[in-house]
Design a protein around this motif. Structure first.
Motif, mmCIF file in Angstrom:
data_model
loop_
_atom_site.group_PDB
_atom_site.id
_atom_site.type_symbol
_atom_site.label_atom_id
_atom_site.label_comp_id
_atom_site.label_asym_id
_atom_site.label_seq_id
_atom_site.Cartn_x
_atom_site.Cartn_y
_atom_site.Cartn_z
ATOM 1 N N ALA A 152 0.833 -1.212 0.000
ATOM 2 C CA ALA A 152 0.000 0.000 0.000
ATOM 3 C C ALA A 152 0.862 1.254 0.000
ATOM 4 N N ILE A 153 1.924 1.259 0.799
ATOM 5 C CA ILE A 153 2.806 2.427 0.868
ATOM 6 C C ILE A 153 3.554 2.613 -0.443
ATOM 7 N N ALA A 154 4.040 1.503 -1.022
ATOM 8 C CA ALA A 154 4.779 1.593 -2.282
ATOM 9 C C ALA A 154 3.876 2.044 -3.424
ATOM 10 N N GLU A 155 2.620 1.577 -3.427
ATOM 11 C CA GLU A 155 1.728 1.870 -4.544
ATOM 12 C C GLU A 155 1.130 3.263 -4.465
ATOM 13 N N HIS A 156 0.735 3.693 -3.271
ATOM 14 C CA HIS A 156 0.011 4.956 -3.140
ATOM 15 C C HIS A 156 0.867 6.104 -2.609
ATOM 16 N N GLY A 157 2.035 5.800 -2.060
ATOM 17 C CA GLY A 157 2.811 6.825 -1.384
ATOM 18 C C GLY A 157 2.393 6.903 0.069
ATOM 19 N N LEU A 158 3.264 7.453 0.897
ATOM 20 C CA LEU A 158 3.061 7.423 2.342
ATOM 21 C C LEU A 158 1.795 8.157 2.769
ATOM 22 N N VAL A 159 1.597 9.370 2.257
ATOM 23 C CA VAL A 159 0.460 10.182 2.707
ATOM 24 C C VAL A 159 -0.859 9.540 2.313
ATOM 25 N N ALA A 160 -0.991 9.132 1.057
ATOM 26 C CA ALA A 160 -2.247 8.524 0.601
ATOM 27 C C ALA A 160 -2.490 7.179 1.264
ATOM 28 N N ALA A 161 -1.427 6.383 1.436
ATOM 29 C CA ALA A 161 -1.591 5.081 2.092
ATOM 30 C C ALA A 161 -2.088 5.258 3.524
ATOM 31 N N TRP A 162 -1.551 6.248 4.224
ATOM 32 C CA TRP A 162 -1.990 6.497 5.594
ATOM 33 C C TRP A 162 -3.434 6.989 5.628
ATOM 34 N N THR A 163 -3.733 7.985 4.803
ATOM 35 C CA THR A 163 -5.042 8.632 4.852
ATOM 36 C C THR A 163 -6.160 7.740 4.332
ATOM 37 N N GLU A 164 -5.896 7.016 3.224
ATOM 38 C CA GLU A 164 -6.966 6.307 2.539
ATOM 39 C C GLU A 164 -7.013 4.805 2.819
ATOM 40 N N VAL A 165 -5.927 4.246 3.383
ATOM 41 C CA VAL A 165 -5.895 2.808 3.625
ATOM 42 C C VAL A 165 -5.737 2.489 5.106
ATOM 43 N N ILE A 166 -4.698 3.034 5.722
ATOM 44 C CA ILE A 166 -4.371 2.634 7.098
ATOM 45 C C ILE A 166 -5.348 3.222 8.109
ATOM 46 N N LEU A 229 2.165 10.831 14.635
ATOM 47 C CA LEU A 229 3.444 11.541 14.580
ATOM 48 C C LEU A 229 4.499 10.723 13.850
ATOM 49 N N GLU A 230 4.424 9.412 13.957
ATOM 50 C CA GLU A 230 5.384 8.562 13.258
ATOM 51 C C GLU A 230 5.248 8.707 11.746
ATOM 52 N N VAL A 231 4.005 8.733 11.272
ATOM 53 C CA VAL A 231 3.819 8.884 9.821
ATOM 54 C C VAL A 231 4.185 10.295 9.384
ATOM 55 N N LEU A 232 3.911 11.293 10.208
ATOM 56 C CA LEU A 232 4.308 12.663 9.875
ATOM 57 C C LEU A 232 5.827 12.773 9.812
ATOM 58 N N SER A 233 6.503 12.151 10.755
ATOM 59 C CA SER A 233 7.969 12.159 10.760
ATOM 60 C C SER A 233 8.517 11.513 9.495
ATOM 61 N N ALA A 234 7.953 10.370 9.104
ATOM 62 C CA ALA A 234 8.420 9.679 7.905
ATOM 63 C C ALA A 234 8.154 10.503 6.651
ATOM 64 N N ALA A 235 6.979 11.141 6.583
ATOM 65 C CA ALA A 235 6.636 11.948 5.412
ATOM 66 C C ALA A 235 7.543 13.162 5.286
ATOM 67 N N LEU A 322 -2.914 15.080 7.454
ATOM 68 C CA LEU A 322 -1.485 14.836 7.280
ATOM 69 C C LEU A 322 -0.888 15.678 6.164
ATOM 70 N N ALA A 323 -1.545 15.733 5.011
ATOM 71 C CA ALA A 323 -0.996 16.469 3.870
ATOM 72 C C ALA A 323 -0.782 17.936 4.199
ATOM 73 N N GLU A 324 -1.739 18.532 4.906
ATOM 74 C CA GLU A 324 -1.615 19.946 5.266
ATOM 75 C C GLU A 324 -0.477 20.160 6.253
ATOM 76 N N ALA A 325 -0.317 19.239 7.202
ATOM 77 C CA ALA A 325 0.770 19.362 8.175
ATOM 78 C C ALA A 325 2.129 19.235 7.497
ATOM 79 N N VAL A 326 2.261 18.300 6.567
ATOM 80 C CA VAL A 326 3.515 18.128 5.833
ATOM 81 C C VAL A 326 3.846 19.386 5.045
ATOM 82 N N ALA A 327 2.865 19.948 4.350
ATOM 83 C CA ALA A 327 3.093 21.142 3.543
ATOM 84 C C ALA A 327 3.525 22.324 4.422
ATOM 85 N N ALA A 328 2.864 22.482 5.568
ATOM 86 C CA ALA A 328 3.187 23.601 6.454
ATOM 87 C C ALA A 328 4.600 23.473 7.015
#
Length: 335
Positions: A152-166, A229-235, A322-328
Motif C-alpha cells: 500500500a505504501i509503495a503503490e500509493h505513497g506514504l500520505v495517501a496510504a496512511w489517509t486512505e488505507v491505514i 506523529l510517526e507517519v508525519l515524521s516519515a513523510a 497529514l498532507a496539510e501538516a507536511v506542507a506547512a
C-alpha cells in the motif's frame, strides 16, 4: 490512445508489445499503478518480463502485461500480494475461489463500495486494500499484514496510504473493540505495531539537522498515541526535512530541553484527547527563544490532533490532516 485487445496487446502495434514491448513506465500507466509498484512486484514476486532484451531497459510483452493485469485483479479482491502473485503466475482465472480465503472472511456486501472484513468488522466506503489489511489483522497474520502494508505504501505513497488505507482500517478496528467489550483489543495492538514497523522500514534515513530548519515532534504529557506523529515524521523525512521525533508523553521539562538544544523552526505537539491538550504548554513553547543574542528566533508551534478541537490557541497553526501538516512544516523548514 491506441485500441487494445483483451490480453492488453495494441491493435495498431505502435509502442505496444508487438513493437518490441512496453517500458516499465508505459506498463504502469496502462495498469493505473505507480512504476515503483511494478518494480516491487518484479523484485519480490518474480512478475518481471520473461524475456530479456539486449538493451539496457527491460521490455514487457503482451503476456507479461496480462500477468500483471491478473495481479491487479487478484489484489483488488483483498488477497495478500504474495498469494495474488502466485495466482497471477499460475494463470488461474479470477472466477476461481481464492485459496487463502478463510472461514472468517465475510462475503462482499451488496452495497456498492461497502467493505466488511470477517467477524462483523464494517469498513464502509474505503479502498479495497483495507479489506485485506483488516482480514490479516483479524487473523493475526503477521507476514500477510506486513506485505499488504508495504505494498500500500509503495503503490500509493506514504500520505495517501496512511489517509486512505491505514487510518480507515485502524478506525474500524477501534470501533469494533469499543463495541465488543474486551474483545479485539489484541487486534488493534497488533495492527498498530505492524503499521509502526512498516513506517520505520519504508522511511528513508534521517536527515542531518540544519540550524533553524529542524522540526521537533512530540506528544503532549499524558498522550501516548504516537502513530500519527510517526507517519508525519516519515513523510517529512521523505521531503528532506530534518526531524527530531520524541514519541509519546514527553514531560514538559524534557520538551523544553529538546527545543533549547535543537533550535527548531517548528514544534508539532500531538494531542489525541481533549484531556491531554494543554493550551498553556503550547503557548509556553511558542514563547521560547533560541539563537545568539541579537538574532534570536522562536519556533512556530503547530497543534496537531483531534485533542485540540475546540481548544484553539490564538496565533498557533492547527493543520487539518497529514498532507496539510507536511506542507506547512516543509515550508517552514525552507524559510
Amino acid at each position: 490512445m491506441s485500441a487494445t485487445t483483451g490480453n492488453g496487446e495494441d491493435r495498431d502495434g505502435e509502442g505496444g508489445p508487438q513493437a518490441g514491448g512496453l517500458t516499465t513506465g508505459e506498463v504502469a500507466r496502462r495498469l493505473g499503478v505507480a512504476p515503483t509498484t511494478v518494480r516491487t512486484w518484479d523484485r519480490r514476486y518474480g512478475l518481471g518480463p520473461e524475456a530479456h532484451t539486449g538493451g539496457r531497459h527491460r521490455r514487457w510483452t503482451a503476456g507479461d502485461v496480462a500477468r500483471l493485469e491478473r495481479m491487479c485483479a487478484w489484489t483488488a479482491t483483498g488477497l495478500p500480494p504474495a498469494e495474488a502473485a502466485r495466482l497471477a503466475r499460475s494463470g488461474e482465472p479470477l472466477t476461481a475461489a481464492p485459496r487463502r480465503r478463510t472461514a472468517d472472511a465475510a462475503p462482499r456486501s451488496p452495497a456498492r463500495g461497502r467493505s466488511r472484513a470477517g467477524s462483523g468488522l464494517r469498513l464502509g466506503d474505503v479502498r479495497q486494500e483495507c479489506r485485506g489489511i483488516a482480514r490479516a489483522a483479524l487473523r493475526l497474520d503477521a507476514a500477510a499484514l506486513d506485505e499488504l502494508l508495504f505494498t500500500a505504501i509503495a503503490e500509493h505513497g506514504l500520505v495517501a496510504a496512511w489517509t486512505e488505507v491505514i487510518v480507515p482500517t485502524l478506525q474500524a478496528v477501534g470501533r469494533k473493540w469499543e463495541t465488543s467489550g474486551e474483545k479485539y483489543v489484541e487486534v488493534e495492538h497488533f495492527l498498530s505495531w505492524h503499521v509502526s514497523g512498516a513506517l520505520r522500514r519504508t522511511a528513508p534515513n534521517a536527515v542531518a539537522g540544519r540550524p533553524g530548519a529542524t522540526t521537533v515532534l512530540a506528544c503532549v504529557p499524558g498522550e501516548n498515541h504516537t502513530l500519527p506523529l510517526e507517519v508525519l515524521s516519515a513523510a517529512l523525512t521523505e521531503k528532506g526535512v530534518p526531524v527530531r521525533m520524541f514519541g509519546g508523553a514527553l514531560p514538559v521539562e524534557s520538551l523544553v530541553a529538546a527545543v533549547r538544544r535543537t533550535g527548531p523552526a517548528a514544534v508539532g505537539l500531538w494531542a489525541q484527547s481533549r484531556t491531554t491538550a494543554s493550551r498553556p504548554l503550547a503557548q509556553h513553547v511558542a514563547g521560547m527563544e533560541w539563537g545568539v543574542r541579537g538574532a534570536r528566533r522562536r519556533p512556530v508551534v503547530l497543534t496537531l490532533g483531534p485533542g485540540w478541537a475546540g481548544q484553539a490557541v490564538a496565533g498557533l497553526a492547527r493543520p487539518v490532516g497529514l498532507a496539510e501538516a507536511v506542507a506547512a512544516l516543509e515550508s517552514l523548514a525552507a524559510q
